[in-house]
Design a protein around this motif. Structure first.
Motif, PDB file in Angstrom:
ATOM      1  N   PRO B 280       0.830  -1.205   0.000  1.00  0.00           N
ATOM      2  CA  PRO B 280       0.000   0.000   0.000  1.00  0.00           C
ATOM      3  C   PRO B 280       0.866   1.257   0.000  1.00  0.00           C
ATOM      4  CG  PRO B 280       0.073  -0.964   2.199  1.00  0.00           C
ATOM      5  CD  PRO B 280       0.819  -1.904   1.289  1.00  0.00           C
ATOM      6  N   ARG B 284      -1.476   3.785   3.925  1.00  0.00           N
ATOM      7  CA  ARG B 284      -2.001   2.444   4.258  1.00  0.00           C
ATOM      8  C   ARG B 284      -3.475   2.248   3.932  1.00  0.00           C
ATOM      9  NH1 ARG B 284       2.364   0.738   7.890  1.00  0.00           N
ATOM     10  NH2 ARG B 284       2.108  -1.441   7.367  1.00  0.00           N
ATOM     11  N   ALA B 291      -4.006  -2.242   0.059  1.00  0.00           N
ATOM     12  CA  ALA B 291      -4.140  -1.818   1.456  1.00  0.00           C
ATOM     13  C   ALA B 291      -5.078  -2.750   2.215  1.00  0.00           C
ATOM     14  CB  ALA B 291      -4.636  -0.378   1.516  1.00  0.00           C
TER      15      ALA B 291
END
Lengths: 344, 344
Positions: B280, B284, B291
């Motif tokens: 990711p 995040r 992610a």
């Protein structure tokens, strides 16, 4: 037609994996509700350490869960941590009066989830693989949980339904609320018309929930209960209005027509029936929520369905009704299907 | 930010219900695959009666399931019945060489699904509630199923990975494929470089699947196997290239660094390591698939994660690597994280 359905669309394995993993979205939301995470986010602070402490959970777990909820559009993440979106603030924080988090309890009941673990068997059979008649088994205790936990989902539909069924009526009205559940629909009619008297029918343990709601709403003096099966109890009457909210979809056409006959007989001449229903367009694949509801009926009942307006119209006609009309409810996926008993 | 996350967005209970019901989408797709419905749709005719007969299922079940799949964008419905979308034709009809339907088998394994039924417990604990080390328990039989059924999901990533790791190299190369699984990544390197020799490491029962794939690809003569744990077997070497595909995300940082040290020692000076990973962005929470993968690691491992490039870079550096670089794979959600052992 979605973009993926156009003949010239680029084939996308991402759509397939998204659907295969979609169950994780339900799991993440249910876990967050169970952990009371949305209250913690609302009260703040929204950093991982604070949220983990508030939810009695691990920091790793909270961080990954909150990131996932952000990806699904339910939270916002910034340098300070996680915050509510307008949707999570209104509908998932227990401090909000419109919070619907309790609906996760009903929707996560084994009886609601189990058939989806064996859906191929359900499709082979053509009806629920649950014991007996599944969700429509007499006195099924799931309806007590429904009455408790699904009320917030139905609350936004009560005001429009009340306005539709009372339209053009004034003065005293007698209302029969069949399969009343939480009782909110009849209660709202009593609120909108101070001369309305409500008879709420359902299984006795369910009616305790409805009665408590009527007391809370201050209409208990005009709220009677009629315990038993809608197919077996004497309705009494005559009524000006009969409500059939979220009920007909559980049954096959002959059963619906039989019940509508009984409703017709309980109405005064000129009286009206109002079914609150998931009514897809005639294509049966739109709009998505109303049309998709059919899968729930396949999974949990022997022969229920999301019927189209044309199908309801035909059932109503066979039961003796006239002047059928559909009113889309602007606050939810439902439609009110009206019919009248001919004036004397 | 999705539209729902904007501060001025209209709160939407529909988003909440959509997420609570999302598990039904996975169930519907898995049921259709189990019933071999996509083959029947592809071969036609696509009317309900024909499909029901072909799938040995009820007409009610097939109608409701096909309507639901149409709503999710996987089929098209018209007056004659149901037809493929470009996506279902390419990725769900078993007659298509790119069909990924088998991935439903791995993703539906109890070991993959069970933690999501208790996700609040997983979040509290901060790691899998599966026995032992969950999916990374030594010799876990799920990896044989993975090798069999997830190969079609990985196939589109093999060509880009091969091109990235071989870039600038010619002539004979020795390649170690750690946790080779189906073996497709090493096999593709052997295809792209006719002088490459592959050593595939994994649990012995998994390597049988990889070997069969190598035979099928005509590279068996340059394909050796090294059975055992990546953390315990002697890698041999020195190698020009070490592949670490979909492996590091299962472990915590110290475990990854330890393994990367071992990889570093097995490379010739100037040799390269290539991890295929869900990476990711530093926030995040984007891109969604990379992610969101962190939730899988939370659910199924004690301490795995979807690490960011900065985190991988730091692990690689600690293990002695230099010249780290990230290459997004255009055909999937993955990124190749490269590192080099310093030239002598």
């Amino acid at each position: 037609m979605t973009p993926e359905q156009e003949p010239g669309a680029t084939p996308s394995p991402a759509l397939v994996f998204d659907l295969l993993m979609a169950h994780q979205r339900s799991a993440a939301l249910c876990a967050a509700i169970e952990l009371d995470l949305f209250r913690a986010v609302g009260e703040g602070p929204g950093d991982v350490a604070s949220l983990a402490r508030r939810c009695s959970a691990s920091e790793r777990g909270i961080r990954i869960l909150c990131d996932y909820l952000t990806i699904t559009g339910l939270l916002v993440k910034d340098a300070a941590g996680y915050r509510h979106t307008p949707t999570s603030a209104a509908f998932l924080d227990p401090r909000s009066p419109s919070c619907v988090a309790s609906t996760a309890r009903f929707l996560s009941l084994p009886a609601m989830r189990e058939p989806f673990a064996h859906l191929a068997d359900v499709v082979r059979k053509g009806g629920t693989t649950l014991e007996g008649d599944g969700s429509v088994e007499p006195d099924n205790p799931i309806w007590v949980e429904f009455a408790h936990s699904m009320a917030p989902m139905m609350a936004p539909m009560t005001a429009p339904l009340g306005a539709i069924v009372l339209d053009g009526l004034s003065g005293p009205v007698r209302v029969l609320d069949i399969a009343a559940g939480h009782g909110l629909f009849g209660i709202e009619v009593a609120r909108q018309n101070p001369h309305a008297r409500i008879v709420a029918q359902d299984w006795a343990p369910v009616l305790e929930v409805a009665r408590a709601n009527a007391v809370r709403a201050g209409v208990a003096g005009r709220f009677e209960t009629l315990p038993g099966s809608a197919f077996e109890v004497e309705f009494g009457g005559p009524y000006d209005i009969v409500l059939l909210t979220n009920f007909l979809h559980h049954f096959d056409r002959p059963t619906c027509v039989g019940l509508l006959h009984k409703v017709h007989a309980a109405l005064r001449p000129g009286g009206r029936v109002a079914a609150l229903e998931f009514v897809p367009n005639e294509d049966r694949v739109s709009p998505p929520m109303a049309a998709g509801f059919a899968l729930n009926m396949l999974a949990s009942t022997p022969a229920g369905d999301a019927y189209t307006f044309r199908e309801y119209e035909s059932m109503y006609r066979e039961a003796g009704f006239e002047r059928m009309a559909a009113h889309r409810v602007p606050t939810g996926p439902h439609t009110v299907v009206m019919g009248e008993r001919a004036a004397a």
